[in-house]
Design an enzyme around this catalytic site. Structure first.
Site, PDB file in Angstrom:
ATOM      1  N   ASP A  27      -3.530   4.073   2.581  1.00  0.00           N
ATOM      2  CA  ASP A  27      -4.983   4.145   2.791  1.00  0.00           C
ATOM      3  C   ASP A  27      -5.534   2.767   3.159  1.00  0.00           C
ATOM      4  OD1 ASP A  27      -4.835   2.769   0.424  1.00  0.00           O
ATOM      5  OD2 ASP A  27      -6.194   4.069  -0.690  1.00  0.00           O
TER       6      ASP A  27
ATOM      7  N   ASP B 151      -1.863  -1.213  -3.906  1.00  0.00           N
ATOM      8  CA  ASP B 151      -2.137  -0.437  -5.115  1.00  0.00           C
ATOM      9  C   ASP B 151      -1.031  -0.612  -6.167  1.00  0.00           C
ATOM     10  OD1 ASP B 151      -0.058   1.385  -4.118  1.00  0.00           O
ATOM     11  OD2 ASP B 151      -1.606   1.996  -2.673  1.00  0.00           O
TER      12      ASP B 151
ATOM     13  N   ASN C 227       0.185   4.518  -0.566  1.00  0.00           N
ATOM     14  CA  ASN C 227      -0.273   5.827  -0.066  1.00  0.00           C
ATOM     15  C   ASN C 227      -0.953   5.714   1.296  1.00  0.00           C
ATOM     16  OD1 ASN C 227      -2.490   4.461  -0.938  1.00  0.00           O
ATOM     17  ND2 ASN C 227      -3.432   6.186  -1.987  1.00  0.00           N
TER      18      ASN C 227
ATOM     19  N   HIS D  71      -4.918 -17.422  -5.211  1.00  0.00           N
ATOM     20  CA  HIS D  71      -5.782 -16.593  -4.348  1.00  0.00           C
ATOM     21  C   HIS D  71      -7.049 -17.328  -3.900  1.00  0.00           C
ATOM     22  CE1 HIS D  71      -7.498 -16.641  -8.238  1.00  0.00           C
ATOM     23  NE2 HIS D  71      -8.602 -16.104  -7.766  1.00  0.00           N
ATOM     24  N   ASP D  72      -7.259 -18.564  -4.350  1.00  0.00           N
ATOM     25  CA  ASP D  72      -8.455 -19.313  -3.956  1.00  0.00           C
ATOM     26  C   ASP D  72      -8.138 -20.420  -2.959  1.00  0.00           C
ATOM     27  OD1 ASP D  72     -10.159 -17.916  -5.629  1.00  0.00           O
ATOM     28  OD2 ASP D  72      -9.878 -19.289  -7.309  1.00  0.00           O
TER      29      ASP D  72
ATOM     30  N   ASP E 185      -6.224 -10.729 -15.360  1.00  0.00           N
ATOM     31  CA  ASP E 185      -7.322 -11.682 -15.252  1.00  0.00           C
ATOM     32  C   ASP E 185      -8.422 -11.266 -16.222  1.00  0.00           C
ATOM     33  OD1 ASP E 185      -8.770 -13.839 -13.736  1.00  0.00           O
ATOM     34  OD2 ASP E 185      -7.305 -13.264 -12.201  1.00  0.00           O
TER      35      ASP E 185
ATOM     36  N   ASP F  76       0.847  -1.193   0.000  1.00  0.00           N
ATOM     37  CA  ASP F  76       0.000   0.000   0.000  1.00  0.00           C
ATOM     38  C   ASP F  76       0.883   1.243   0.000  1.00  0.00           C
ATOM     39  OD1 ASP F  76      -1.822   2.004   0.579  1.00  0.00           O
ATOM     40  OD2 ASP F  76      -2.228   1.302   2.624  1.00  0.00           O
TER      41      ASP F  76
ATOM     42  N   ASP G 147     -10.515 -16.575 -16.290  1.00  0.00           N
ATOM     43  CA  ASP G 147     -11.301 -17.034 -15.144  1.00  0.00           C
ATOM     44  C   ASP G 147     -12.417 -18.002 -15.560  1.00  0.00           C
ATOM     45  OD1 ASP G 147     -11.840 -16.543 -12.261  1.00  0.00           O
ATOM     46  OD2 ASP G 147     -13.760 -15.814 -13.011  1.00  0.00           O
TER      47      ASP G 147
ATOM     48  N   GLU H 207      -8.585 -21.212 -16.754  1.00  0.00           N
ATOM     49  CA  GLU H 207      -8.986 -21.917 -15.534  1.00  0.00           C
ATOM     50  C   GLU H 207     -10.189 -22.761 -15.946  1.00  0.00           C
ATOM     51  OE1 GLU H 207     -10.241 -20.925 -10.924  1.00  0.00           O
ATOM     52  OE2 GLU H 207     -11.209 -19.877 -12.560  1.00  0.00           O
TER      53      GLU H 207
HETATM   54  C1  GLC Z   1     -12.363 -18.204 -10.181  1.00  0.00           C
HETATM   55  C2  GLC Z   1     -11.525 -17.269  -9.368  1.00  0.00           C
HETATM   56  C3  GLC Z   1     -12.209 -17.029  -8.073  1.00  0.00           C
HETATM   57  C4  GLC Z   1     -13.555 -16.404  -8.334  1.00  0.00           C
HETATM   58  C5  GLC Z   1     -14.377 -17.249  -9.300  1.00  0.00           C
HETATM   59  C6  GLC Z   1     -15.538 -16.477  -9.841  1.00  0.00           C
HETATM   60  O1  GLC Z   1     -12.460 -19.453  -9.626  1.00  0.00           O
HETATM   61  O2  GLC Z   1     -10.240 -17.778  -9.226  1.00  0.00           O
HETATM   62  O3  GLC Z   1     -11.453 -16.226  -7.213  1.00  0.00           O
HETATM   63  O4  GLC Z   1     -14.254 -16.276  -7.140  1.00  0.00           O
HETATM   64  O5  GLC Z   1     -13.626 -17.648 -10.401  1.00  0.00           O
HETATM   65  O6  GLC Z   1     -15.103 -15.457 -10.683  1.00  0.00           O
HETATM   66 CA    CA Z   2      -3.225   2.310  -1.239  1.00  0.00          CA
END
Ligand code: GLC
Ligand code: CA
Length: 505
Positions: A6, A10, A4, A288-289, A79, A2, A176, A217
């Site tokens: 907040d 970013d 700045n 991230h999942d 993405d 981050d 995605d 994916e």
């Molecule tokens: C994919 C993404 C996930 C998102 C889902 C719906 O699985 O990796 O984070 O919630 O698609 O877009």
């Molecule tokens: Ca920020």
């Protein structure tokens, strides 16, 4: 990061950390969605594909970030969320107004739900829309209506989105839930419908997109579909994540696969599939999942170094393109929180709501902690300063890591056994070895206690042994010299838990 103060990471923050990524040795980054969004699903609910969320900076800041990556020899992948928009997107806001609105057919509408499809985030996949008395389809959250890909206008819109970002300078996309764009209405399946390849080819089989790195994916795609999808001739994708069912959080059964045999199967099956069909295999443990691999698959306490380096070695000795998640490079673990306010992931919050009156609070929070996708999303823990260096003290958008004091980059780098330094070395080792990048893969496993395989290219050959969680006597190659390991470089065949070794033959 981050920049700045907040509370929200970013573009400028990322830009300031490019030297760190250069040092690590990676050569491409995938950044999850930052487009305009109400953030019901961490940006996977897009309300404007052509703009970025103000909190992350401006389009100019984004451009600066992309340019800076490029100057440093790092490619950038965004993405592409093509299966659904946010319900706040203008198209959907128009579509709900009336049955004859020009945007109505951008989405799917039904007088009553045609199937008992479940949303991936809990509840029915069909939601009643009172304005017109019909239901719309949402494979994910209620606020993520599925786009109607049978409508050529939708496909045109998506091509425009792609082209806009290609002109902006992006090198590719992570697509995605791509297999969801084509439904199979006849068989009643939510993905991989008969038009799947046609749609993918239509958007990506064009001159404008032919040099992009495109990774799908596509969890429900079987091997045949994958082979078609990523074969070079067809002009669809470059690669696709494979084997989602091998290493995946199983929401319904509240468990995480795999055990070590599953890891062996995952690495072997897909390397062989890729090798036999000239495909690219993108091995990974985290994104991230998911949970953090050291916590869910190995030992995040006294053997955290050994566990993290075991996974690193598996990834970087594979035939394919390994993916890692921020923080994985220094063994970030899962983070534990007592209060639901310290979570943000829509799927775990839905789970919490559905089970609030079913489970006692202790059990409920245990499950939330276990399943939450926030493990892969918490602010980076850089150092021992305020908020672990994420910013200068403003409350972060998501609660900080519960073990940040103990596990952060600064502490890792101070150690003789630094996970970050191991990552640097294994990445470097791989980059300088044709056998590890291009070489033939052969599975040599003969024991259920460890995984053994070779990589070979012309006269360069390595045998890699990855011992699972118990000490074992392994069969070391007699004509091999141990050149790389997360334990001392001796010739012993008595392997400790998570000991891995690369032998040069
Ligand atoms: C994919 C993404 C996930 C998102 C889902 C719906 O699985 O990796 O984070 O919630 O698609 O877009
Ligand atoms: Ca920020």
């Amino acid at each position: 990061m981050d920049s700045n103060n907040d509370g929200i990471g970013d573009f400028k923050g990322i830009t300031s950390k490019i030297p760190y990524l250069v040092e690590l040795g990676i050569n491409a980054v995938w950044i999850s969605p930052f487009f305009e969004s109400p953030n019901d699903d961490s940006g996977y609910d897009i309300s404007d594909y052509y703009n970025v969320q103000k909190e992350f900076g401006t389009l100019d800041d984004l451009k600066e970030m992309v340019d800076e990556f490029h100057k440093n020899g790092i490619k950038v992948i965004f993405d592409l969320v093509a299966n659904h928009t946010s319900s706040k997107h203008r198209w959907f806001q128009e579509a709900i107004k009336s049955k004859d609105n020009p945007y109505r057919d951008y989405y799917y509408w039904f007088d009553k739900p045609p199937f008992d499809w479940k949303s991936n985030f809990g509840g029915s996949a069909f939601e009643y829309s009172p304005e017109t008395g019909q239901y719309y389809l949402h494979s994910f959250a209620v606020s993520q209506p599925d786009l109607n890909w049978t409508n050529p206008k939708v496909r045109e819109e998506m091509k425009k989105v792609i082209d806009f970002w290609v002109d902006f300078g992006v090198d590719g996309f992570r697509c995605d839930v791509l297999d969801n764009i084509a439904k199979d209405w006849e068989k009643g399946l939510m993905s991989n419908g008969p038009k799947f390849h046609e749609y993918v080819h239509e958007i990506f089989g064009r001159d404008k997109t032919k040099n992009l790195y495109l990774i799908g994916e596509c969890w429900s795609a079987n091997e045949d579909i994958l082979c078609d999808l990523i074969s070079e001739e067809r002009g669809e994708l470059t690669a696709s994540f494979l084997g989602g069912n091998v290493i995946y959080i199983d929401w319904n059964n509240n468990k995480i696969s795999p055990n070590y045999e599953d890891i062996h199967t995952y690495f072997s099956k897909y390397q062989i599939l890729a090798q036999n069909n000239n495909l690219i295999f993108p091995p990974f443990f985290e994104n991230h999942d998911r949970n953090r691999s050291v916590s869910s698959l190995a030992n995040d306490q006294d053997l955290r170094y050994e566990s993290a380096t075991f996974f690193a070695t598996l990834l970087y000795t594979s035939f394919g393109t390994p993916f890692i998640l921020q923080g994985e490079e220094f063994g970030t673990t899962n983070s534990y929180h007592k209060n639901i306010d310290e979570f943000n992931d829509v799927s775990c919050i839905n789970f919490y709501k559905e089970n609030k009156n079913v489970l006692d609070n202790h059990e409920l929070m245990d499950k939330v902690n276990f399943l939450s996708r926030d493990h892969g999303r918490r602010p980076m823990v850089w150092d021992n300063s305020v908020n672990f260096g994420f910013n200068k003290g403003a409350t972060p958008w998501l609660a900080l890591h519960s073990r940040g004091k103990e596990i952060n980059l600064e502490n890792d780098l101070k150690k003789e056994k630094s996970i970050f330094n191991f990552y640097k070395e294994i990445i470097n080792f791989r980059n300088s070895s044709k056998a590890l990048i291009y070489g033939e893969y052969n599975d040599l496993t003969t024991s259920e206690n460890y995984y053994k395989f070779s990589r070979e290219y012309e006269d360069e050959k390595y045998i890699i042994i990855c011992n699972y969680d118990k000490p074992s006597l392994v069969d070391i190659p007699i004509n091999g010299k141990k050149v790389f390991s997360n334990y001392p470089l001796n010739q012993s065949n008595n392997f400790a838990p998570f000991e891995i070794a690369i032998y040069e033959i």
